[in-house]
Write an enzyme that holds these catalytic residues in place. Structure first.
Site, short mmCIF file in Angstrom:
data_model
loop_
_atom_site.label_atom_id
_atom_site.label_comp_id
_atom_site.label_asym_id
_atom_site.label_seq_id
_atom_site.Cartn_x
_atom_site.Cartn_y
_atom_site.Cartn_z
N ASP A 156 0.85 -1.20 0.00
CA ASP A 156 0.00 0.00 0.00
C ASP A 156 0.88 1.25 0.00
O ASP A 156 2.00 1.19 -0.51
CB ASP A 156 -0.96 -0.06 1.20
N HIS A 199 2.19 1.84 -3.30
CA HIS A 199 1.43 2.91 -3.93
C HIS A 199 2.14 4.26 -3.94
O HIS A 199 1.56 5.26 -4.33
CB HIS A 199 0.06 3.05 -3.24
#
Ligand code: NAG
Ligand code: NAG
Ligand code: NAG
Ligand code: NAG
Ligand code: NAG
Ligand code: NAG
Ligand code: NAG
Ligand code: NAG
Ligand code: NAG
Ligand code: NAG
Length: 394
Positions: free
Chosen positions: A219, A243
């Protein structure tokens, strides 16, 4: 003369002994308290008693975690205020969470510090053993949220150096309501397909500095929530998965603190979803993002190297409104490398609160050795120097 020399030596020795005794920290070794380095005996209570002693100490105190694997299979809640503001953990070993995520399903965090003023953590590996929970989340929806590995709340003057956080169930390291934090030479790692394993999350915190840190997760590399002011990120590597660095999501609440003065300098993003992303929900809010500087970033095969997304709304029925979050004053300076998609620069801003004061300076992003594209909606700014892809400002 000789007499003077021996007197001098004696006085020096006395002085050295004296300064040693007043500067040496009192030391609490978790192994002396009863913790076992065998990776299977729960040591939570021994960590807690070391903390209680160190926190009550009237002078500086150091908690030692020696080599070996220490299982801490319950929540470790280290609370202040303490009697001294010079506490430290010297961790030479590994602290492991139990792998049965159901047993800790109700805990927001695993190792938590609350209301502590003056704490340094040096070294150490924290292993969150998150793999079973990630697999649960990948295969069905009925899984607990998970626990974050290390959380600091309402704390100040915190330093983390040389720490490694592996395989967190949820976020790896969280700062909420903190002031004056320095993180350096930290290594964070979780599988590329693990959900919600953000590397470092910061919110409602001021004067946080992150240096020379490597983060690879499933993430956000670093996520920056509401109320973050004066954040400095230098020489951070995000990837080979994850991310990237995100400001947001913001604007989830109608009344929300803004994000102000964020610097990201000398970052490298490799195979990440984003480089620096600013994202907000498409609904009313008084939140804002102001004074962001991204300087000297290298992008290697990044999906969205430069992105502002004010229509952020994953997996939900989305509000069809404008984001109320005002984005103003974002500079991208010296951004180079490769985009994994044709659109390397994307500003998708709010109609009612357009992005203003965006500055692109010396940007060179390519897509498959070709020219990449830039896309602008409700975004105004200026360009300086060499700009590829060509700017889309009106
Ligand atoms: C030290 O801490 C203990 C427990 O928090 C507290 O009861 C005590 O009053 C403190 N002592 C001093 C001198 O501050
Ligand atoms: C995991 O924890 C849950 C909840 O405490 C418990 O019911 C279950 O028996 C545990 N599973 C194993 C394999 O220990
Ligand atoms: C925050 O920490 C300070 C200093 O340790 C303490 O005095 C205060 O009570 C704490 N506030 C909350 C809400 O825990
Ligand atoms: C910030 O915290 C560090 C300890 O981590 C301390 O040495 C420094 O003086 C603090 N800075 C300020 C401005 O309080
Ligand atoms: C960070 O930790 C991962 C997993 O243990 C390891 O593969 C990697 O080499 C470490 N990176 C650095 C820079 O220490
Ligand atoms: C912005 O934050 C940096 C630290 O990250 C600080 O040195 C600088 O003074 C801040 N700027 C303003 C205008 O407050
Ligand atoms: C970041 O890296 C640059 C280039 O290697 C170096 O000059 C700078 O000192 C580093 N910054 C920190 C805080 O270590
Ligand atoms: C830019 O950052 C890279 C690391 O991404 C570093 O190697 C280089 O020295 C930096 N250059 C400048 C001018 O700061
Ligand atoms: C831009 O990047 C491409 C590919 O990395 C490189 O070939 C080109 O020389 C760069 N242009 C400038 C002006 O830096
Ligand atoms: C990108 O730009 C090229 C020409 O520069 C154009 O042919 C292409 O349709 C554009 N793609 C997108 C997704 O805007």
């Amino acid at each position: 003369m000789e007499k003077f020399i021996s007197l001098f030596i004696v006085l020096t020795l006395i002085f050295l002994c004296y300064t040693q005794s007043i500067t040496a920290d009192d030391v609490y070794n978790v192994a002396d308290m009863g913790a076992k380095p065998d990776g299977k005996t729960d040591s939570t209570q021994y960590f807690m008693s070391a903390w209680t002693s160190a926190c009550q100490n009237l002078g500086p105190a150091t908690i030692i975690v020696p080599q070996g694997r220490f299982l801490v299979n319950q929540q470790a809640r280290f609370s202040g205020p303490c009697n001294n503001s010079a506490l430290s953990f010297q961790i030479d070993g590994t602290v492991v969470q139990q792998s049965n995520y159901s047993a800790v399903a109700d805990d927001i965090f695993w190792v938590g510090f609350h209301g502590v003023d003056g704490l340094a953590i040096r070294g150490g590996v924290f292993d969150g053993q998150g793999a079973d929970l990630w697999n649960c989340k990948l295969s069905n929806n009925d899984c607990p949220t998970g626990t974050s590995t290390v959380q600091f709340t309402n704390s100040s003057n915190i330093a983390l150096k040389g720490l490694t956080s592996l395989n967190s169930q949820l976020y790896h390291i969280v700062f909420n309501g903190c002031n004056n934090v320095t993180i350096q030479s930290v290594n964070i790692s979780a599988a590329g397909n693990s959900l919600n394993t953000d590397g470092i999350h910061v919110q409602f915190s001021t004067n946080v500095n992150i240096y020379n840190t490597a983060i690879t997760t499933g993430d956000d590399c670093i996520s920056i929530g509401p109320g973050t002011i004066n954040l400095w990120i230098e020489n951070v590597t995000c990837g080979l998965s994850g991310h990237g660095i995100s400001i947001g999501s913001l604007g989830r609440e109608p009344i929300e603190a803004g994000v102000q003065n964020v610097t990201v300098k000398g970052a490298t993003f490799a195979n990440t979803l984003n480089g620096l992303r600013i994202k907000s929900w498409p609904k009313p809010s008084n939140g804002f993002v102001k004074d962001v500087m991204v300087q000297n970033a290298t992008m290697i095969n990044v999906y969205n190297p430069i992105i502002i997304d004010q229509n952020y709304c994953p997996h939900q029925i989305c509000p069809v409104q404008d984001s109320g979050v005002k984005v103003d004053g974002v500079t991208y300076q010296g951004i180079h490398g490769t985009s994994a998609t044709e659109v390397a620069v994307k500003f998708d801003c709010s109609k009612s609160h357009p992005c203003t004061g965006i500055k692109l300076e010396d940007v060179n992003l390519t897509y498959q050795n070709r020219q990449a594209n830039a896309s602008c909606v409700n975004a105004a700014g200026i360009v300086v120097g060499y700009i590829q892809p060509p700017s889309c400002f009106a």
